[in-house]
Design a protein around this motif. Structure first.
Motif, PDB file in Angstrom:
ATOM      1  N   MET A 105       0.840  -1.188   0.000  1.00 38.72           N
ATOM      2  CA  MET A 105       0.000   0.000   0.000  1.00 38.72           C
ATOM      3  C   MET A 105       0.881   1.246   0.000  1.00 38.72           C
ATOM      4  N   GLY A 106       0.697   2.096  -0.981  1.00 39.93           N
ATOM      5  CA  GLY A 106       1.447   3.337  -1.041  1.00 39.93           C
ATOM      6  C   GLY A 106       2.098   3.535  -2.401  1.00 39.93           C
ATOM      7  N   TRP A 107       3.088   4.413  -2.438  1.00 43.54           N
ATOM      8  CA  TRP A 107       3.734   4.819  -3.683  1.00 43.54           C
ATOM      9  C   TRP A 107       4.936   3.950  -3.984  1.00 43.54           C
ATOM     10  N   ASN A 108       5.081   3.580  -5.256  1.00 45.74           N
ATOM     11  CA  ASN A 108       6.222   2.789  -5.690  1.00 45.74           C
ATOM     12  C   ASN A 108       6.522   3.135  -7.153  1.00 45.74           C
ATOM     13  N   THR A 109       7.745   2.822  -7.569  1.00 45.16           N
ATOM     14  CA  THR A 109       8.171   3.211  -8.913  1.00 45.16           C
ATOM     15  C   THR A 109       7.699   2.235  -9.983  1.00 45.16           C
ATOM     16  N   VAL A 110       7.546   2.789 -11.177  1.00 42.87           N
ATOM     17  CA  VAL A 110       7.169   2.029 -12.366  1.00 42.87           C
ATOM     18  C   VAL A 110       8.354   2.073 -13.324  1.00 42.87           C
ATOM     19  N   ARG A 111       8.831   0.902 -13.739  1.00 45.69           N
ATOM     20  CA  ARG A 111       9.955   0.817 -14.669  1.00 45.69           C
ATOM     21  C   ARG A 111       9.477   0.266 -16.006  1.00 45.69           C
ATOM     22  N   LEU A 112       9.494   1.110 -17.025  1.00 47.96           N
ATOM     23  CA  LEU A 112       9.085   0.685 -18.365  1.00 47.96           C
ATOM     24  C   LEU A 112      10.144  -0.206 -18.985  1.00 47.96           C
TER      25      LEU A 112
ATOM     26  N   ARG B  73       9.069  -3.250 -24.292  1.00 45.98           N
ATOM     27  CA  ARG B  73       7.773  -3.593 -24.880  1.00 45.98           C
ATOM     28  C   ARG B  73       6.772  -2.439 -24.803  1.00 45.98           C
ATOM     29  N   ASN B  74       7.095  -1.409 -24.024  1.00 44.52           N
ATOM     30  CA  ASN B  74       6.165  -0.287 -23.882  1.00 44.52           C
ATOM     31  C   ASN B  74       5.944   0.404 -25.225  1.00 44.52           C
ATOM     32  N   ASP B  75       4.687   0.486 -25.626  1.00 43.64           N
ATOM     33  CA  ASP B  75       4.358   1.224 -26.839  1.00 43.64           C
ATOM     34  C   ASP B  75       3.062   2.012 -26.657  1.00 43.64           C
ATOM     35  N   TRP B  76       2.720   2.299 -25.385  1.00 42.03           N
ATOM     36  CA  TRP B  76       1.462   3.028 -25.190  1.00 42.03           C
ATOM     37  C   TRP B  76       1.497   4.124 -24.143  1.00 42.03           C
ATOM     38  N   VAL B  77       2.516   4.216 -23.331  1.00 46.24           N
ATOM     39  CA  VAL B  77       2.596   5.355 -22.412  1.00 46.24           C
ATOM     40  C   VAL B  77       3.859   6.156 -22.677  1.00 46.24           C
ATOM     41  N   SER B  78       3.818   7.409 -22.302  1.00 46.97           N
ATOM     42  CA  SER B  78       4.936   8.317 -22.544  1.00 46.97           C
ATOM     43  C   SER B  78       6.196   7.818 -21.852  1.00 46.97           C
ATOM     44  N   PRO B  79       7.338   7.879 -22.522  1.00 39.98           N
ATOM     45  CA  PRO B  79       8.596   7.391 -21.938  1.00 39.98           C
ATOM     46  C   PRO B  79       8.963   8.073 -20.623  1.00 39.98           C
ATOM     47  N   GLU B  80       8.510   9.322 -20.412  1.00 42.86           N
ATOM     48  CA  GLU B  80       8.864  10.017 -19.171  1.00 42.86           C
ATOM     49  C   GLU B  80       8.196   9.424 -17.936  1.00 42.86           C
ATOM     50  N   ILE B  81       7.274   8.498 -18.133  1.00 45.49           N
ATOM     51  CA  ILE B  81       6.670   7.790 -17.001  1.00 45.49           C
ATOM     52  C   ILE B  81       7.710   6.900 -16.304  1.00 45.49           C
ATOM     53  N   ASP B  82       8.728   6.474 -17.038  1.00 47.35           N
ATOM     54  CA  ASP B  82       9.727   5.554 -16.498  1.00 47.35           C
ATOM     55  C   ASP B  82      10.362   6.118 -15.227  1.00 47.35           C
ATOM     56  N   GLY B  83      10.310   5.327 -14.151  1.00 45.34           N
ATOM     57  CA  GLY B  83      10.904   5.721 -12.886  1.00 45.34           C
ATOM     58  C   GLY B  83      10.013   6.566 -11.998  1.00 45.34           C
ATOM     59  N   GLU B  84       8.826   6.934 -12.494  1.00 44.21           N
ATOM     60  CA  GLU B  84       7.907   7.743 -11.694  1.00 44.21           C
ATOM     61  C   GLU B  84       7.173   6.876 -10.677  1.00 44.21           C
ATOM     62  N   TYR B  85       6.576   7.546  -9.688  1.00 46.42           N
ATOM     63  CA  TYR B  85       5.860   6.860  -8.611  1.00 46.42           C
ATOM     64  C   TYR B  85       4.362   6.836  -8.898  1.00 46.42           C
ATOM     65  N   CYS B  86       3.752   5.665  -8.676  1.00 43.76           N
ATOM     66  CA  CYS B  86       2.308   5.510  -8.769  1.00 43.76           C
ATOM     67  C   CYS B  86       1.792   4.887  -7.476  1.00 43.76           C
ATOM     68  N   TYR B  87       0.473   4.955  -7.289  1.00 42.85           N
ATOM     69  CA  TYR B  87      -0.129   4.535  -6.018  1.00 42.85           C
ATOM     70  C   TYR B  87      -0.722   3.124  -6.119  1.00 42.85           C
ATOM     71  N   TYR B  88      -0.321   2.271  -5.174  1.00 40.33           N
ATOM     72  CA  TYR B  88      -0.706   0.855  -5.153  1.00 40.33           C
ATOM     73  C   TYR B  88      -1.479   0.494  -3.881  1.00 40.33           C
ATOM     74  N   VAL B  89      -2.429  -0.421  -4.035  1.00 39.86           N
ATOM     75  CA  VAL B  89      -3.071  -1.091  -2.897  1.00 39.86           C
ATOM     76  C   VAL B  89      -3.418  -2.502  -3.371  1.00 39.86           C
ATOM     77  N   HIS B  90      -2.594  -3.503  -3.008  1.00 44.12           N
ATOM     78  CA  HIS B  90      -2.896  -4.869  -3.440  1.00 44.12           C
ATOM     79  C   HIS B  90      -2.092  -5.889  -2.634  1.00 44.12           C
ATOM     80  N   SER B  91      -2.681  -7.068  -2.471  1.00 40.93           N
ATOM     81  CA  SER B  91      -2.037  -8.186  -1.773  1.00 40.93           C
ATOM     82  C   SER B  91      -1.585  -9.276  -2.738  1.00 40.93           C
ATOM     83  N   TYR B  92      -2.044  -9.181  -3.984  1.00 39.54           N
ATOM     84  CA  TYR B  92      -1.717 -10.158  -5.018  1.00 39.54           C
ATOM     85  C   TYR B  92      -1.031  -9.447  -6.175  1.00 39.54           C
ATOM     86  N   TYR B  93      -0.203 -10.171  -6.888  1.00 42.95           N
ATOM     87  CA  TYR B  93       0.547  -9.572  -7.992  1.00 42.95           C
ATOM     88  C   TYR B  93       0.499 -10.495  -9.207  1.00 42.95           C
ATOM     89  N   VAL B  94       0.759  -9.910 -10.370  1.00 41.59           N
ATOM     90  CA  VAL B  94       0.802 -10.665 -11.615  1.00 41.59           C
ATOM     91  C   VAL B  94       2.264 -10.939 -11.960  1.00 41.59           C
TER      92      VAL B  94
END
Length: 196
Positions: free
Chosen positions: A115-122, A125-146
């Motif tokens: 739960m909380g903020w963690n980094t996203v590493r592109l 294969r990324n072909d749909w979000v802006s490259p500047e998203i790489d290394g940015e923090y997004c908000y998570y709440v989950h007990s299971y992962y893919v």
């Protein structure tokens, strides 16, 4: 028009508020015809996999979602339910992505849920979000992962695991984090998906 799928899940309202802020016309619906005719579809939510899949199967939404041809964005539980199987309730899911959903097993004092903020590493294969998203923090709440696999376009690390935090296969897109709660970065991801 963007259709937000209304099903047996919580936390859908925050996605609606995010779409309102962006100024995108949208509707919350479980009507199969409305979903089929939408330009884009968002499949968000928070909830338990087994009870949610039971509801999706009973209402025909499982087959409908699997058959959609327009861009579909699964968020949090929506991403997990697009996978093949979940350890949560030991249930088969929609099966768009072949990856499996597993429970975090804490290591080194990590807490579950994540739960909380963690980094996203592109990745490459990324072909749909802006490259500047790489290394940015997004908000998570989950007990299971893919598990990271061939459809993974971004990863995040937690509990000693590098797991899929963003995925894409054909017209299906997915994020484990909550873009609607991830400030400017999340809004940019939503805009990249919506094309606005």
């Amino acid at each position: 028009m963007v259709a937000v799928i209304n099903y047996n899940a919580g936390n859908i309202r925050s996605v609606l508020y995010a779409l309102e802020r962006i100024g995108v016309e949208h509707v919350l619906t479980d009507d199969h015809d409305v979903i089929r005719k939408a330009d884009k579809v968002i499949f968000p939510g928070v909830g338990a996999a087994a009870s949610t899949m039971k509801h999706l199967n009973e209402t025909g939404l499982t087959e409908l979602i699997r058959s959609l041809k327009q861009p579909v964005f699964g968020i949090c539980v929506g991403m997990q339910l697009l996978c093949s199987h979940s350890e949560e309730g030991d249930v088969d899911c929609i099966g768009v992505f072949p990856e499996k959903v597993k429970r975090f097993r804490p290591e080194n004092g990590d807490k579950v849920p994540h739960m909380g903020w963690n980094t996203v590493r592109l990745n490459e294969r990324n072909d749909w979000v802006s490259p500047e998203i790489d290394g940015e923090y997004c908000y998570y709440v989950h007990s299971y992962y893919v598990e990271a696999g061939s459809d993974t376009v971004a990863t995040t690390e937690y509990c000693g695991k590098e797991y899929a935090s963003m995925m894409r296969r054909g017209n299906f897109y997915a994020a484990q984090f909550h873009p609607e709660k991830s400030a400017g970065v999340g809004e940019r991801i939503l805009r990249d998906f919506l094309g606005v």
